[in-house]
Design an enzyme around this catalytic site. Structure first.
Site, short mmCIF file in Angstrom:
data_model
loop_
_atom_site.label_atom_id
_atom_site.label_comp_id
_atom_site.label_asym_id
_atom_site.label_seq_id
_atom_site.Cartn_x
_atom_site.Cartn_y
_atom_site.Cartn_z
N THR A 24 -5.73 -0.04 -1.12
CA THR A 24 -4.72 -0.86 -0.44
C THR A 24 -5.35 -2.19 -0.04
O THR A 24 -6.56 -2.41 -0.21
CB THR A 24 -4.18 -0.18 0.83
OG1 THR A 24 -5.22 -0.16 1.83
CG2 THR A 24 -3.73 1.25 0.54
N GLY A 78 0.79 -1.23 0.00
CA GLY A 78 0.00 0.00 0.00
C GLY A 78 0.81 1.28 0.00
O GLY A 78 1.78 1.44 -0.77
N ILE A 79 0.44 2.20 0.88
CA ILE A 79 1.10 3.51 0.96
C ILE A 79 2.57 3.35 1.29
O ILE A 79 3.43 4.01 0.70
CB ILE A 79 0.41 4.39 2.02
CG1 ILE A 79 -1.03 4.72 1.59
CG2 ILE A 79 1.19 5.67 2.26
CD1 ILE A 79 -1.87 5.34 2.70
N ALA A 118 2.31 1.76 9.54
CA ALA A 118 1.69 0.45 9.76
C ALA A 118 0.32 0.61 10.40
O ALA A 118 0.14 1.41 11.32
CB ALA A 118 2.58 -0.41 10.64
N GLY A 119 -0.66 -0.12 9.89
CA GLY A 119 -2.00 0.01 10.44
C GLY A 119 -2.89 -1.13 10.01
O GLY A 119 -2.64 -1.80 9.00
N TYR A 127 -11.40 1.42 14.82
CA TYR A 127 -10.47 2.08 13.89
C TYR A 127 -10.50 3.60 14.09
O TYR A 127 -9.45 4.25 14.16
CB TYR A 127 -10.88 1.72 12.46
CG TYR A 127 -9.98 2.29 11.39
CD1 TYR A 127 -8.74 1.72 11.12
CD2 TYR A 127 -10.39 3.38 10.62
CE1 TYR A 127 -7.92 2.22 10.12
CE2 TYR A 127 -9.58 3.88 9.62
CZ TYR A 127 -8.34 3.30 9.37
OH TYR A 127 -7.53 3.81 8.38
N SER A 151 -5.83 9.08 9.19
CA SER A 151 -6.97 8.83 8.30
C SER A 151 -8.01 9.92 8.53
O SER A 151 -8.14 10.46 9.64
CB SER A 151 -7.59 7.47 8.60
OG SER A 151 -8.84 7.32 7.95
N LYS A 163 -7.36 6.30 15.00
CA LYS A 163 -6.97 7.39 14.11
C LYS A 163 -7.18 8.76 14.76
O LYS A 163 -6.40 9.69 14.53
CB LYS A 163 -7.74 7.30 12.78
CG LYS A 163 -7.41 6.04 11.98
CD LYS A 163 -5.91 5.91 11.72
CE LYS A 163 -5.55 4.65 10.97
NZ LYS A 163 -4.11 4.54 10.67
#
Length: 306
Positions: A253, A83-84, A157-158, A218, A205, A222
């Site tokens: 992602t 992903g990112i 990381a998440g 989540y 996020s 964030k």
């Protein structure tokens, strides 16, 4: 990511007509003189159309851009294998940075290292779980062995998570340790290894402010990253260490519930970002001169109306 770097170099050439020579990176006065010379020539007059500097055709109007190169910067990227994290690691490696990535799974780690080598670059990497204290201690021992210091930490990381009522205690505990506590632990260890001018980029996020239904675990992590980043920036400001927070909207992602083909369609419809879009935002934070703090970037897909 590597093709993107070529576009960035071209954009810099078009916009400013100058890539600051490596030898001028560390001393502001020399860097400013180099930029002024490139923009105006040794005579102090602006270079005209068709004139060249460092092999780049100068446009009619040249502005002196002051940016900090990432070449030779020592950069740790958590969650750097997909992903990112993968996108920004490949981008920064293509620009000459020294990269250490970590991820939980060996196949993804092998994949990013192969991709970098395919383009003549090297990325160092290791498998580690940021939720595990012993793994993080191992990561920063590797940082000491390979880098002998650190210039940039990209906390990325998440894990995704859903409703509190539908999650077990161990599930909540693991997500909070991965998404929030690991950011604090990595920042703490990174700061010990940073000199003045170090940079921490936290990837959060837009869920921190949108606070959508069905994702309370989540959202809590964030929102925690948002508060942590703001307070940490104030704490580290006297030490000359910069802290930036980037809050993306929906990004294509492996955290998304739909398959890659669907994600690609949403990118085309401008309802989802690509990881490369967020990588560009990270790069923007890293190339700022010391006088400039990028405090918060929110980047969303054009058609994600949040």
């Amino acid at each position: 990511g590597l093709d993107l770097a070529c576009k960035i170099r071209r954009l810099i050439a078009i916009q400013g007509g100058i890539l600051v020579p490596d030898g001028n990176r560390t001393h502001p006065d020399r860097r400013h003189r180099a930029i002024r010379t490139a923009a105006y020539g040794s005579s102090g007059r602006q270079l005209g159309s068709g004139a060249t500097m460092t092999g780049i055709a100068a446009p009619q109007a040249i502005l002196p851009f002051d940016f900090e190169p990432v070449q030779d910067k020592r950069i740790l990227v958590t969650g750097g294998t997909t992903g990112i994290g993968r996108a920004v690691s490949l981008l920064l490696a293509s620009l000459g940075a020294r990269i250490l990535v970590l991820g939980r799974h060996q196949p993804e780690l092998d994949s990013i290292m192969r991709e970098a080598r395919r383009h003549g670059k090297e990325i160092a990497g290791m498998t580690a779980d940021v939720a595990d204290q012993h793994d993080l201690e191992r990561v920063f021992r590797t940082v000491d062995e390979q880098f002998r210091g650190l210039d940039v930490l990209i906390n990325n990381a998440g894990l995704g998570a859903g409703e509190t009522a539908a999650s077990s205690y161990p599930e909540i505990d693991y997500v909070v340790r991965t998404n929030l506590i690991a950011y604090m632990a990595c920042a703490r260890a990174a700061v010990e290894r940073m000199e003045r001018g170090g940079i921490i980029v936290n990837i959060g996020s837009m869920s921190a402010t949108v606070r959508e239904e069905g994702g309370s675990v989540y959202v809590a992590t964030k929102a925690g990253i948002e508060g942590f980043s703001e307070s940490l920036r104030k704490e580290l400001n006297p030490r000359g260490i910069h802290v930036s927070l980037i809050e993306p909207g929906a990004v294509a992602t492996d955290m998304q519930p739909m398959p890659p083909e669907e994600q690609s369609l949403l990118e085309i419809k401008e309802e989802m970002l690509s990881p490369q879009d967020v990588a560009m935002s990270i790069l923007f934070c890293l190339i700022q001169p010391a006088r400039s703090d990028v405090v918060l970037i929110r980047v969303r897909p054009h058609q994600q109306l949040i």
